[in-house]
Design a protein around this motif. Structure first.
Motif, PDB file in Angstrom:
ATOM      1  N   LEU A 166       6.837  -9.334  -5.624  1.00  0.00           N
ATOM      2  CA  LEU A 166       7.760  -8.957  -4.562  1.00  0.00           C
ATOM      3  C   LEU A 166       8.994  -8.233  -5.104  1.00  0.00           C
ATOM      4  CD1 LEU A 166       7.629 -12.094  -2.245  1.00  0.00           C
ATOM      5  CD2 LEU A 166       6.338  -9.992  -2.100  1.00  0.00           C
ATOM      6  N   ILE A 167       9.161  -8.193  -6.427  1.00  0.00           N
ATOM      7  CA  ILE A 167      10.337  -7.518  -6.990  1.00  0.00           C
ATOM      8  C   ILE A 167      10.320  -6.034  -6.647  1.00  0.00           C
ATOM      9  CG2 ILE A 167      11.556  -6.894  -9.123  1.00  0.00           C
ATOM     10  CD1 ILE A 167      10.691  -9.613 -10.274  1.00  0.00           C
ATOM     11  N   PRO A 168       9.263  -5.261  -6.983  1.00  0.00           N
ATOM     12  CA  PRO A 168       9.292  -3.838  -6.601  1.00  0.00           C
ATOM     13  C   PRO A 168       9.266  -3.644  -5.076  1.00  0.00           C
ATOM     14  CG  PRO A 168       7.150  -4.402  -7.545  1.00  0.00           C
ATOM     15  CD  PRO A 168       8.031  -5.586  -7.734  1.00  0.00           C
ATOM     16  N   LEU A 169       8.672  -4.598  -4.347  1.00  0.00           N
ATOM     17  CA  LEU A 169       8.584  -4.452  -2.892  1.00  0.00           C
ATOM     18  C   LEU A 169       9.967  -4.573  -2.259  1.00  0.00           C
ATOM     19  CD1 LEU A 169       6.899  -4.254  -0.273  1.00  0.00           C
ATOM     20  CD2 LEU A 169       6.777  -6.738  -0.277  1.00  0.00           C
ATOM     21  N   LEU A 170      10.704  -5.603  -2.633  1.00  0.00           N
ATOM     22  CA  LEU A 170      11.996  -5.848  -1.997  1.00  0.00           C
ATOM     23  C   LEU A 170      13.080  -4.902  -2.498  1.00  0.00           C
ATOM     24  CD1 LEU A 170      12.156  -9.754  -1.875  1.00  0.00           C
ATOM     25  CD2 LEU A 170      11.579  -8.176  -0.049  1.00  0.00           C
ATOM     26  N   THR A 171      13.015  -4.533  -3.765  1.00  0.00           N
ATOM     27  CA  THR A 171      14.100  -3.722  -4.316  1.00  0.00           C
ATOM     28  C   THR A 171      13.882  -2.227  -4.121  1.00  0.00           C
ATOM     29  OG1 THR A 171      13.018  -3.716  -6.475  1.00  0.00           O
ATOM     30  CG2 THR A 171      14.648  -5.441  -6.071  1.00  0.00           C
ATOM     31  N   LEU A 172      12.610  -1.796  -4.127  1.00  0.00           N
ATOM     32  CA  LEU A 172      12.342  -0.360  -4.044  1.00  0.00           C
ATOM     33  C   LEU A 172      11.467   0.010  -2.845  1.00  0.00           C
ATOM     34  CD1 LEU A 172      11.483   0.095  -7.829  1.00  0.00           C
ATOM     35  CD2 LEU A 172      13.624   0.715  -6.702  1.00  0.00           C
ATOM     36  N   GLY A 173      10.913  -1.002  -2.174  1.00  0.00           N
ATOM     37  CA  GLY A 173      10.028  -0.716  -1.052  1.00  0.00           C
ATOM     38  C   GLY A 173       8.643  -0.294  -1.485  1.00  0.00           C
ATOM     39  N   ILE A 174       8.312  -0.538  -2.760  1.00  0.00           N
ATOM     40  CA  ILE A 174       7.001  -0.133  -3.287  1.00  0.00           C
ATOM     41  C   ILE A 174       6.164  -1.387  -3.508  1.00  0.00           C
ATOM     42  CG2 ILE A 174       5.794   0.926  -5.231  1.00  0.00           C
ATOM     43  CD1 ILE A 174       8.234   2.696  -5.616  1.00  0.00           C
ATOM     44  N   PRO A 175       5.026  -1.512  -2.820  1.00  0.00           N
ATOM     45  CA  PRO A 175       4.195  -2.705  -3.022  1.00  0.00           C
ATOM     46  C   PRO A 175       3.569  -2.710  -4.411  1.00  0.00           C
ATOM     47  CG  PRO A 175       3.097  -1.133  -1.575  1.00  0.00           C
ATOM     48  CD  PRO A 175       4.441  -0.568  -1.857  1.00  0.00           C
ATOM     49  N   GLY A 176       3.655  -3.876  -5.072  1.00  0.00           N
ATOM     50  CA  GLY A 176       3.136  -3.968  -6.440  1.00  0.00           C
ATOM     51  C   GLY A 176       1.630  -4.137  -6.494  1.00  0.00           C
ATOM     52  N   ASN A 177       1.067  -4.674  -5.435  1.00  0.00           N
ATOM     53  CA  ASN A 177      -0.380  -4.826  -5.372  1.00  0.00           C
ATOM     54  C   ASN A 177      -0.799  -4.870  -3.914  1.00  0.00           C
ATOM     55  OD1 ASN A 177       0.376  -7.330  -4.478  1.00  0.00           O
ATOM     56  ND2 ASN A 177      -0.826  -8.499  -5.954  1.00  0.00           N
ATOM     57  N   ILE A 178      -2.058  -5.082  -3.667  1.00  0.00           N
ATOM     58  CA  ILE A 178      -2.566  -4.961  -2.303  1.00  0.00           C
ATOM     59  C   ILE A 178      -2.007  -6.056  -1.399  1.00  0.00           C
ATOM     60  CG2 ILE A 178      -4.689  -6.287  -2.698  1.00  0.00           C
ATOM     61  CD1 ILE A 178      -4.264  -3.111  -0.565  1.00  0.00           C
ATOM     62  N   ALA A 179      -1.772  -7.266  -1.963  1.00  0.00           N
ATOM     63  CA  ALA A 179      -1.202  -8.351  -1.154  1.00  0.00           C
ATOM     64  C   ALA A 179       0.209  -7.963  -0.700  1.00  0.00           C
ATOM     65  CB  ALA A 179      -1.170  -9.658  -1.950  1.00  0.00           C
ATOM     66  N   ALA A 180       0.979  -7.378  -1.607  1.00  0.00           N
ATOM     67  CA  ALA A 180       2.321  -6.920  -1.245  1.00  0.00           C
ATOM     68  C   ALA A 180       2.227  -5.771  -0.237  1.00  0.00           C
ATOM     69  CB  ALA A 180       3.094  -6.490  -2.490  1.00  0.00           C
ATOM     70  N   ALA A 181       1.215  -4.927  -0.370  1.00  0.00           N
ATOM     71  CA  ALA A 181       1.030  -3.821   0.582  1.00  0.00           C
ATOM     72  C   ALA A 181       0.775  -4.360   1.982  1.00  0.00           C
ATOM     73  CB  ALA A 181      -0.134  -2.929   0.144  1.00  0.00           C
ATOM     74  N   LEU A 182       0.017  -5.451   2.060  1.00  0.00           N
ATOM     75  CA  LEU A 182      -0.230  -6.052   3.377  1.00  0.00           C
ATOM     76  C   LEU A 182       1.040  -6.697   3.915  1.00  0.00           C
ATOM     77  CD1 LEU A 182      -3.747  -7.518   2.663  1.00  0.00           C
ATOM     78  CD2 LEU A 182      -3.198  -5.661   4.216  1.00  0.00           C
ATOM     79  N   LEU A 183       1.874  -7.202   3.034  1.00  0.00           N
ATOM     80  CA  LEU A 183       3.157  -7.739   3.476  1.00  0.00           C
ATOM     81  C   LEU A 183       4.026  -6.633   4.062  1.00  0.00           C
ATOM     82  CD1 LEU A 183       4.167 -10.339   0.739  1.00  0.00           C
ATOM     83  CD2 LEU A 183       3.676 -10.785   3.129  1.00  0.00           C
ATOM     84  N   VAL A 184       3.902  -5.415   3.503  1.00  0.00           N
ATOM     85  CA  VAL A 184       4.633  -4.278   4.064  1.00  0.00           C
ATOM     86  C   VAL A 184       4.236  -4.087   5.523  1.00  0.00           C
ATOM     87  CG1 VAL A 184       4.911  -1.763   4.004  1.00  0.00           C
ATOM     88  CG2 VAL A 184       4.931  -3.059   1.882  1.00  0.00           C
ATOM     89  N   GLY A 185       2.929  -4.211   5.778  1.00  0.00           N
ATOM     90  CA  GLY A 185       2.439  -4.105   7.147  1.00  0.00           C
ATOM     91  C   GLY A 185       3.096  -5.128   8.057  1.00  0.00           C
ATOM     92  N   ALA A 186       3.216  -6.361   7.539  1.00  0.00           N
ATOM     93  CA  ALA A 186       3.851  -7.422   8.334  1.00  0.00           C
ATOM     94  C   ALA A 186       5.329  -7.111   8.558  1.00  0.00           C
ATOM     95  CB  ALA A 186       3.688  -8.766   7.630  1.00  0.00           C
ATOM     96  N   PHE A 187       6.004  -6.620   7.526  1.00  0.00           N
ATOM     97  CA  PHE A 187       7.409  -6.249   7.670  1.00  0.00           C
ATOM     98  C   PHE A 187       7.558  -5.200   8.767  1.00  0.00           C
ATOM     99  CE2 PHE A 187      10.300  -7.816   4.292  1.00  0.00           C
ATOM    100  CZ  PHE A 187       9.425  -8.570   3.540  1.00  0.00           C
ATOM    101  N   LEU A 188       6.717  -4.162   8.721  1.00  0.00           N
ATOM    102  CA  LEU A 188       6.830  -3.055   9.671  1.00  0.00           C
ATOM    103  C   LEU A 188       6.540  -3.503  11.093  1.00  0.00           C
ATOM    104  CD1 LEU A 188       5.113  -0.231   7.552  1.00  0.00           C
ATOM    105  CD2 LEU A 188       7.561  -0.566   7.977  1.00  0.00           C
ATOM    106  N   ILE A 189       5.544  -4.404  11.242  1.00  0.00           N
ATOM    107  CA  ILE A 189       5.227  -4.929  12.585  1.00  0.00           C
ATOM    108  C   ILE A 189       6.464  -5.561  13.214  1.00  0.00           C
ATOM    109  CG2 ILE A 189       4.027  -6.850  13.739  1.00  0.00           C
ATOM    110  CD1 ILE A 189       1.579  -6.235  12.076  1.00  0.00           C
ATOM    111  N   HIS A 190       7.291  -6.201  12.381  1.00  0.00           N
ATOM    112  CA  HIS A 190       8.467  -6.897  12.894  1.00  0.00           C
ATOM    113  C   HIS A 190       9.746  -6.073  12.778  1.00  0.00           C
ATOM    114  CE1 HIS A 190       6.378 -10.670  13.655  1.00  0.00           C
ATOM    115  NE2 HIS A 190       5.698 -10.434  12.554  1.00  0.00           N
ATOM    116  N   GLY A 191       9.584  -4.775  12.601  1.00  0.00           N
ATOM    117  CA  GLY A 191      10.736  -3.886  12.619  1.00  0.00           C
ATOM    118  C   GLY A 191      11.610  -3.951  11.381  1.00  0.00           C
ATOM    119  N   LEU A 192      11.055  -4.425  10.271  1.00  0.00           N
ATOM    120  CA  LEU A 192      11.813  -4.506   9.021  1.00  0.00           C
ATOM    121  C   LEU A 192      11.290  -3.468   8.038  1.00  0.00           C
ATOM    122  CD1 LEU A 192      11.624  -8.381   8.690  1.00  0.00           C
ATOM    123  CD2 LEU A 192      13.664  -7.102   9.298  1.00  0.00           C
TER     124      LEU A 192
END
Lengths: 496, 140
Positions: free
Chosen positions: A320-346
Motif C-alpha cells: 500500500l506504500i506506492p498506492l497511498l503515496t503515489l497512486g500507483i498500485p504495487g500489485n493486482i490486489a492493490a489495483a483492485l483496491l484502487v477500484g474500491a477507492f474510485l467506487i467510493h469517490g476517493l
C-alpha cells in the motif's frame, strides 16, 4: 492529532470491526481452498462493498487480503497444495511437519509468523507513508508522467515470462481504457453509439471477468484430469499436547529468521510488480543458505515456515506504500483496491492524506485491528478451514461463478455489466492460454486514464515544447531509470 | 514457436486495423496534436504493431496449448453463462441460477445426487435470500 483520533475512532466502530472480522474470515476460507486465489476473492468482493461507507469497504477488502495470506498456508501444510501462490514456500517445511504428526503446530507457526509479518509491515507503512506523500505532492505533471512510465516498465517487465507479451498485454489494457469519452475534449471513443460506454468499460466487470471468471472457466475446462487431494490423510489431533501448540519460547526461537523475512517482504512489497510469492521464496532461500544446518530445511523445520510466512505477509502492508503515496498500485490486489477507492469517490495518491486524512488514519487503525482479528479467527477457525480444504471443487467453482454474476449485476450496470464481464472472461481466457499477463492488462487498464490525464497536463504546462523537459531533472531521471530498467530486465530474461 | 509468430502477426494486423480503420471510424480527430482524442489510441496501435513485429522476429517461449476437448469445455461454460443470462433477462435470477449451477455441476462431472441437488437449489436460493431478504437489494 484530532484527525488521527477521529480516524481511529471510526476504525473502532461496531460495523467496521464486524466487517473486518467478516473480511479476515472470508479471506482465510478462500485462501484455504486451492484454486481460489485472494485476487479472485477481492475481485468478487469489490462490487459487494458498493453499499458500504468508504472506510468499512476498504477495511473489509484489506481484511480479505490479510486473511487470504494466512489461509493459504492451511492446504500447503495439510495437503502440500498451497491455497495461494505465496504459501508455496510454506509447504516445503509445513507439510513434512504435518506428516510427522504435528499439523496443528505447523498451522499455528504459520498463523503466528504471518500475523507478525503483517503487523510489522503495517507499522512501516504508517511511519513512511505520510513523509513520502509530502514529497510526492511536490511533483508536477511531468514528474508524475515519468513516474507512471517507470511503473509501467517495471510492472510489465516483472509479470509473466515474456517482456514483449507483458508489454502487449499492457498496451491492450491501455486500449481498453480508452473506450469512453476522451478526457481532454469529451469526444466519444469506441462507444459504437452506446451511451452506456460513455463512462468506459466498468472496472468491476472487467476485473471480475478477467481475473475470476476466466480462471473459473479454465478450471472447469480442465476438470476431470485428476481428483483433488483431500486433507483426510492427515490426522488433525497430535498425540501430545506439545504437538498441538506453539510455546512463547518456540515462537521466539526463530526471531532472526522472522526479522529477516519481514525486511525482505517489506522491501519487495514496496516495489511495484514484485509479489508475495517472490518474497516468500526469497526469504526461505536466504534463510536456508545462511543457516548452519541447511539440510534441516525441508524436513519440517519451523524456520522454513517462519521465513516464508513472515515475508509473504509483510508484503501486504508494504504494497500500500506506492498506492497511498503515489497512486500507483504495487500489485493486482492493490489495483483492485484502487477500484474500491474510485467506487467510493476517493482518489488514491498523495492528496488523499490532505483531503481525506481522517479516512487514511481510520484505514491504518482498521489494518491493525484486522491483524488482531486475523490471529483470533485463525486460532478459532483452524479445524474448520481443514474441513473446507476437502470441499469438492465441483461445487466451489460454480458457486464462485454465480457470485461473480451476482456481484457484477449490482455494481456494473445489471445485465450490461454481466455481458462486459463475459466478454472480458473470454479475452482473459485467451490471454491465459497464450501466456499474456492479465495482471499487466488490468494494471494498465487502471493507470492509463491517469497517465493520459497527466500527459495532457504536461503538454499544457510545457506548451507542447519537448525542450521544457530539460527544466525538470527529476522527470528526466525517472525516464532514465525507466529506460535502464527496461534494458536490465530484457538482459536478465535473456540470461535466464 | 510457430504459434508465437502467429500471435505476433495477429498483434501487427490488429494494430494496423486500429490505425487505418477502427480509430478513424470511431474516434473524431481535431487535426492531430498532443491533445487530440486519437493520440493515445494511435500510440497504443503503433506499439501493438512494433511489439507484434518483435514477437515475430524474436519469438518468446511458447505456452503449452490447450487441447480441443478443453477448448470445447471452456466454450460450453461461456455458452452456459450466456444462456443463463438470457434466462435471467426473461424469467428472473432464480431460474437462471438453477440453470447455471446444474449445467456447471454436470460439466464438472459431479454425479453425487445429494451434492447436485443441494448445490443446484441451495446456493442460488442462499445468495438470493442474502441479497433480497437480508440486504434488501433487488434481483431480477
Amino acid at each position: 492529532m484530532a484527525e488521527i483520533l477521529a480516524g481511529l475512532t471510526d476504525a473502532l466502530s461496531l460495523s467496521t470491526v464486524a466487517y473486518v472480522i467478516l473480511g479476515v474470515a472470508l479471506g482465510q476460507i478462500v485462501g484455504a481452498i486451492p484454486g481460489l486465489s485472494i485476487v479472485m476473492a477481492l475481485a468478487i468482493a469489490v462490487p459487494f462493498t458498493y453499499a458500504l461507507d468508504p472506510l468499512t469497504a476498504v477495511a473489509f477488502l484489506i481484511s480479505v487480503n490479510k486473511g487470504g495470506t494466512v489461509g493459504g498456508a492451511v492446504p500447503a501444510i495439510l495437503i502440500n497444495t498451497p491455497g495461494t501462490p505465496e504459501s508455496a514456500a510454506t509447504a516445503m517445511d509445513g507439510h513434512p511437519m504435518a506428516k510427522a504428526g504435528r499439523p496443528m503446530k505447523a498451522m499455528k507457526y504459520a498463523l503466528y509468523y504471518s500475523v507478525t509479518g503483517d503487523v510489522a509491515s503495517d507499522l512501516v507503512l504508517i511511519c513512511v507513508s505520510v513523509p513520502l506523500a509530502a514529497i510526492a505532492l511536490k511533483m508536477g505533471p511531468l514528474e508524475i508522467t515519468a513516474l507512471m512510465i517507470l511503473a509501467f516498465t517495471i510492472i510489465t517487465g516483472l509479470v509473466g515470462r515474456s517482456m514483449v507479451k507483458g508489454l502487449i498485454a499492457a498496451t491492450l489494457g491501455c486500449l481498453a481504457a480508452s473506450v469512453g469519452l476522451d478526457p481532454g475534449t469529451g469526444t466519444p471513443r469506441y462507444t459504437w453509439g452506446f451511451y452506456e460506454l460513455d463512462d468506459g468499460l466498468p472496472l468491476g466487470a472487467v476485473a471480475v471477468g478477467m481475473l475470476a471468471v476466466s480462471e473459473i472457466v479454465m478450471r472447469v475446462a480442465q476438470a476431470g484430469r485428476g481428483g483433488a487431494p483431500s486433507a483426510a490423510a492427515i490426522e488433525m489431533r497430535g498425540a501430545r499436547r506439545e504437538d498441538r501448540r506453539v510455546s512463547l519460547a518456540e515462537y521466539l526461537a526463530n526471531k532472526v529468521v522472522v526479522l529477516r523475512g519481514i525486511a525482505i517482504g517489506t522491501a519487495i512489497g514496496a516495489v511495484p510488480g514484485l509479489g508475495s510469492a517472490t518474497a516468500g521464496f526469497l526469504s526461505y532461500s536466504i534463510s536456508k543458505q545462511t543457516a548452519k544446518d541447511p539440510e534441516a530445511f525441508g524436513t519440517g523445520d519451523p524456520r522454513g515456515i517462519a521465513a516464508s510466512e513472515s515475508a509473504n505477509s509483510a508484503v501486504v502492508g508494504a504494497n500500500l506504500i506506492p498506492l497511498l503515496t503515489l497512486g500507483i498500485p504495487g500489485n493486482i490486489a492493490a489495483a483492485l483496491l484502487v477500484g474500491a477507492f474510485l467506487i467510493h469517490g476517493l482518489q488514491p495518491g498523495p492528496l488523499l492524506f490532505e483531503e481525506q486524512g481522517r479516512f487514511v488514519y481510520g484505514m491504518f487503525g482498521a489494518m491493525l485491528i484486522a491483524n488482531l482479528c486475523n490471529l483470533g479467527v485463525g486460532q478459532l477457525g483452524m479445524r474448520l478451514w481443514a474441513f473446507v480444504v476437502s470441499a469438492p471443487m465441483s461445487v466451489i467453482y460454480p458457486g464462485a461463478l454465480l457470485l461473480c454474476v451476482t456481484g457484477v449485476y449490482f455494481t456494473a450496470g445489471a445485465i450490461y455489466g454481466i455481458v462486459i464481464m463475459l466478454g472480458a472472461a473470454v479475452v482473459g481466457y485467451v490471454m491465459r492460454m497464450f501466456g499474456y499477463s492479465i495482471v499487466a492488462f488490468i494494471i494498465a487498464f487502471i493507470l492509463a486514464p491517469l497517465l493520459e490525464r497527466s500527459v495532457i497536463q504536461s503538454v499544457i504546462v510545457t506548451r507542447g515544447d519537448p525542450a521544457a523537459l530539460l527544466d525538470h531533472p527529476i522527470a528526466l531521471a525517472l525516464l532514465a531509470v525507466a529506460l535502464a530498467s527496461t534494458v536490465y530486465l530484457v538482459r536478465a530474461r535473456r540470461a535466464a | 514457436m510457430r504459434a508465437e509468430r502467429i500471435a505476433g502477426g495477429l498483434a501487427v494486423l490488429f494494430g494496423v486495423f486500429l490505425l487505418l480503420v477502427l480509430t478513424p471510424w470511431q474516434v473524431k480527430s481535431y487535426g492531430g496534436g498532443m491533445s487530440d482524442p486519437t493520440l493515445f489510441p494511435d500510440i497504443a496501435a503503433t506499439l501493438l504493431v512494433l511489439l507484434g513485429a518483435l514477437q515475430i522476429a524474436v519469438p518468446p517461449p511458447a505456452e503449452a496449448p490447450a487441447d480441443r476437448r478443453e477448448l470445447g469445455r471452456a466454450a460450453a461454460v461461456v455458452a452456459l453463462t450466456g444462456a443463463s443470462l438470457a434466462v435471467m433477462h426473461g424469467l428472473g435470477y432464480l431460474p437462471a441460477g438453477f440453470l447455471l449451477m446444474a449445467g456447471l455441476l454436470l460439466l464438472m462431472r459431479e454425479r453425487r445426487v445429494l451434492w447436485l441437488v443441494a448445490a443446484t437449489l441451495g446456493l442460488p436460493l442462499a445468495i438470493w435470500a442474502l441479497f433480497v431478504v437480508v440486504l434488501e437489494r433487488p434481483l431480477p
